[in-house]
Design a protein around this motif. Structure first.
Motif, short mmCIF file in Angstrom:
data_model
loop_
_atom_site.label_atom_id
_atom_site.label_comp_id
_atom_site.label_asym_id
_atom_site.label_seq_id
_atom_site.Cartn_x
_atom_site.Cartn_y
_atom_site.Cartn_z
N GLU A 24 39.19 -0.66 87.95
CA GLU A 24 40.14 -1.56 88.59
C GLU A 24 39.73 -1.87 90.03
OE1 GLU A 24 42.65 -3.21 87.27
OE2 GLU A 24 42.13 -2.35 85.32
N ALA A 25 39.22 -0.86 90.74
CA ALA A 25 38.79 -1.08 92.12
C ALA A 25 37.58 -2.01 92.17
CB ALA A 25 38.44 0.26 92.77
N MET A 26 36.66 -1.82 91.25
CA MET A 26 35.47 -2.67 91.22
C MET A 26 35.81 -4.11 90.84
SD MET A 26 32.92 -0.92 92.27
CE MET A 26 34.18 -0.28 93.39
N LYS A 27 36.84 -4.28 90.01
CA LYS A 27 37.26 -5.63 89.64
C LYS A 27 37.64 -6.44 90.88
CE LYS A 27 40.24 -6.17 86.31
NZ LYS A 27 41.37 -5.94 85.37
N ASP A 28 38.28 -5.77 91.82
CA ASP A 28 38.76 -6.46 93.01
C ASP A 28 37.66 -6.76 94.02
OD1 ASP A 28 41.33 -6.40 92.00
OD2 ASP A 28 41.86 -4.54 93.03
N SER A 29 36.55 -6.04 93.93
CA SER A 29 35.49 -6.24 94.94
C SER A 29 34.32 -7.06 94.39
CB SER A 29 35.00 -4.89 95.47
OG SER A 29 34.55 -4.06 94.40
N VAL A 30 33.62 -6.50 93.41
CA VAL A 30 32.44 -7.21 92.90
C VAL A 30 32.57 -7.55 91.42
CG1 VAL A 30 30.91 -6.15 94.60
CG2 VAL A 30 31.26 -5.03 92.37
N GLY A 31 33.73 -7.37 90.86
CA GLY A 31 33.91 -7.52 89.42
C GLY A 31 33.53 -8.88 88.87
N PHE A 74 39.99 -11.70 83.69
CA PHE A 74 38.73 -12.45 83.73
C PHE A 74 38.71 -13.59 82.71
CE2 PHE A 74 36.99 -8.19 85.20
CZ PHE A 74 36.83 -8.59 86.53
N LYS A 75 39.87 -14.02 82.26
CA LYS A 75 39.92 -15.01 81.17
C LYS A 75 39.23 -16.33 81.53
CE LYS A 75 44.64 -16.53 82.37
NZ LYS A 75 44.31 -17.90 82.77
#
Length: 320
Positions: free
Chosen positions: A42-49, A279-280
């Protein structure tokens, strides 16, 4: 010195989600505090996801389009070569971080993507006999040259004097050259038009095999002493066809409309399924050109239908 084309897109290896909060799902722990794979994801989604997932999807798509290839091995080799040219792994990490890459693997993946993309587009592009004939007219084969690169013009002149007196070019390159080619005796490998800085390229292509420049060649990197190692003769059109196709594709890719159109076509046909609702719409930016074309076709159809409808009464009156 070869020009580097770098992207500032970052990459982080995707984290596989576990189904429950067991020890297998824990990434780190400190005392009674833990970070799970779910939390990390979840944290990575917000930064480089988003950029990370986009690139991973594109690599998958282009791998399917390109078919069997050696691009991954080539990317590994290029990273190894680049690392040596800047003085080792730590120096290389600093270099790519300045360019926006988070890791060596990040940089390697971008190289792979840059190799896959032209191949995927080539497989989707019709190249006519006329295209090949026109490209053949101006085509020059790749050449293989070596150089000695130094910071001082007087040093370069002295090295040229030593070469003219019989000193070994490769040995002088190993002892004096300031770039990564030194360990190979200055050998830069084969390269074509546009791959070297203009000052270097202009002089290199005038040399015959075995010939060395009689004066230093200045560029933004310093002073070059260039030796032509191999200068192949231009083959027949049939012999040069594959090289010409690559050149044609590279030129077409420079056309934004062509590039965006082909990219949208490939992405649309891949029919990407995204299971994470956050990410749809992740591939939407790559379908803009396709949507624009469809909108234009729809508008054209509506205009034609409108014109037909408006003309109908006149046609009926005329018939009467």
């Amino acid at each position: 010195m070869k020009k580097l084309t770098l992207s500032t897109v970052t990459l982080l290896t995707a984290v596989t989600l576990a189904g429950c909060s067991t020890s297998e799902n824990v990434v780190t722990s400190a005392g009674n505090q833990t970070i799970t794979k779910d939390e990390f994801y979840e944290a990575m989604k917000d930064s480089v996801g988003e950029t990370t997932l986009q690139r991973m999807i594109l690599i998958n798509i282009f791998e399917n389009e390109a078919g069997t290839n050696e691009f991954a091995k080539e990317a590994d080799a290029e990273v190894t070569e680049s690392m040596a040219s800047v003085g080792g792994e730590e120096a290389f990490k600093g270099f790519i971080q300045e360019m926006g890459f988070a890791s060596i693997e990040d940089y390697k993946q971008q190289i792979l993507l840059n190799k896959l993309l032209p191949e995927a587009i080539k497989n989707r592009t019709e190249i006519t006999d006329e295209d090949l004939a026109a490209a053949y007219e101006s085509y020059e084969p790749q050449i293989n040259a070596a150089h000695i690169l130094v910071d001082d013009e007087d040093v370069a002149k002295d090295l040229i004097k030593q070469i003219n007196e019989g000193a070994d070019f490769a040995e002088l390159a190993k002892e004096n050259s300031t770039d990564g080619s030194a360990e190979n005796g200055g050998d830069l490998g084969f390269f074509g038009k546009g791959q070297m800085v203009p000052e270097f390229e202009e002089v290199a292509y005038t040399l015959d095999e075995g010939e060395v420049t009689d004066t230093p060649v200045e560029s933004e990197y310093g002073y070059h002493i260039i030796k032509m190692l191999e200068k192949p003769e231009k083959g027949t059109l049939e012999e040069e066809t594959e090289q010409l196709k690559d050149i044609i594709i590279q030129e077409k890719i420079q056309d934004a409309a062509f590039f965006n159109g082909k990219l949208a076509e490939i992405v649309k046909d891949a029919d990407v399924k995204v299971n994470d609702s956050d990410f749809k719409d992740i591939m939407a930016p790559f379908l803009v050109e396709e949507e624009a074309v469809e909108a234009q076709d729809s508008a054209t159809t509506e205009t034609e239908e409108s014109a037909t409808t408006e003309s109908t009464p006149e046609t009926e009156e005329s018939a009467e």
